[in-house]
Design an enzyme around this catalytic site. Structure first.
Site, PDB file in Angstrom:
ATOM      1  N   CYS A  69       0.831  -1.196   0.000  1.00 28.51           N
ATOM      2  CA  CYS A  69       0.000   0.000   0.000  1.00 28.51           C
ATOM      3  C   CYS A  69       0.870   1.253   0.000  1.00 28.51           C
ATOM      4  O   CYS A  69       1.777   1.389   0.820  1.00 28.51           O
ATOM      5  CB  CYS A  69      -0.907  -0.003   1.226  1.00 28.51           C
ATOM      6  SG  CYS A  69      -1.928   1.474   1.381  1.00 28.51           S
ATOM      7  N   PHE A  70       0.593   2.161  -0.914  1.00 33.98           N
ATOM      8  CA  PHE A  70       1.459   3.334  -1.040  1.00 33.98           C
ATOM      9  C   PHE A  70       1.341   4.318   0.113  1.00 33.98           C
ATOM     10  O   PHE A  70       2.200   5.171   0.291  1.00 33.98           O
ATOM     11  CB  PHE A  70       1.261   4.063  -2.368  1.00 33.98           C
ATOM     12  CG  PHE A  70      -0.142   4.262  -2.857  1.00 33.98           C
ATOM     13  CD1 PHE A  70      -1.230   4.354  -1.998  1.00 33.98           C
ATOM     14  CD2 PHE A  70      -0.386   4.351  -4.230  1.00 33.98           C
ATOM     15  CE1 PHE A  70      -2.527   4.549  -2.478  1.00 33.98           C
ATOM     16  CE2 PHE A  70      -1.680   4.548  -4.719  1.00 33.98           C
ATOM     17  CZ  PHE A  70      -2.750   4.646  -3.837  1.00 33.98           C
TER      18      PHE A  70
END
Length: 241
Positions: free
Chosen positions: A63-64
């Site tokens: 997840c960024f």
């Protein structure tokens, strides 16, 4: 977070705000821990020389939100933008990327002052605290090729440094499993939607952030005190100025 539809609804900051706030209280007071624990690793034996000017690096590691949040606290980083890399411009949309069929990975484009921090130092942070490079096509609770561990190299020098460092770390056997990080070159980066930018900084009590991502920032501070900056660089603040 394994269901893209559920995650999309969670990304809506106005949805179920009351319930999230209540559940966050318990998580906020819990010991800092996450599925992707930090690993103490040496700096790369091969690195670029410090030089004047701004350079870019693109990393994917789950997840960024968390990857962006970590690099926003690294000294010498002037910008860290959440986005997508590996696929086409037409598919660089959150809901589409979530299908896992676009070739994109959730990524972060880092702009850094190469006189203050090197590409190798960024890689050290990436492999040590930003994510777990031994998890194939997933990170913690997130599953799919869009969460793969990938270094999107900007040039031949970056590719050589990253390739050498992966070999160095595998040889040292510092991780419990082999590194699965891939190298991809010649791939464009596309910024993500505004509501994904600065998500960790804007939502520090959000349960997913509390459990999975705040420990990464704390690990950065503990393991890389000379690289850690208390003041994060914010994407949306820069856009508004």
């Amino acid at each position: 977070m394994t269901n893209p539809t559920k995650r999309s609804s969670r990304c809506n900051r106005s949805l179920m705000a009351g319930l999230l706030a209540l559940s966050a209280i318990a998580l906020w007071q819990a010991p800092a821990s996450a599925a992707e624990d930090a690993v103490v690793i040496p700096p790369p034996a091969l690195d670029e020389q410090a030089k004047p000017g701004l350079e870019k690096a693109v990393f994917a590691g789950g997840c960024f939100w968390g990857v962006q949040g970590v690099f926003q606290h690294v000294k010498g980083v002037t910008s860290a933008v959440s986005g997508y890399a590996g696929g086409s411009a037409d598919d660089a949309v959150y809901e589409t990327v979530g299908s896992g069929r676009t070739g994109h990975a959730e990524s972060v484009e880092i702009t850094y002052d190469a006189s203050k921090v090197t590409y190798g130092q960024l890689l050290q942070v990436y492999f040590s605290v930003a994510h777990n490079p031994t998890q194939l096509n997933y990170q913690g609770p997130d599953r799919g090729t869009q969460y793969r561990s990938t270094v999107f190299t900007e040039n031949a020098e970056q590719e050589k440094i990253a390739q050498s460092y992966i070999a160095q770390l595998d040889k040292a056997k510092l991780f419990d499993k082999p590194i699965v990080t891939t190298l991809e070159s010649g791939k464009a980066f596309y910024p993500a939607e505004d509501y994904h930018q600065d998500f960790l900084q804007l939502n520090p009590t959000y349960p997913y952030i509390v459990y999975n991502d705040l420990p990464k920032v704390e690990n950065l501070k503990a393991l890389f005190p000379t690289l850690y900056s208390d003041k994060p660089v914010l994407v949306m603040a820069a856009k508004k100025s």
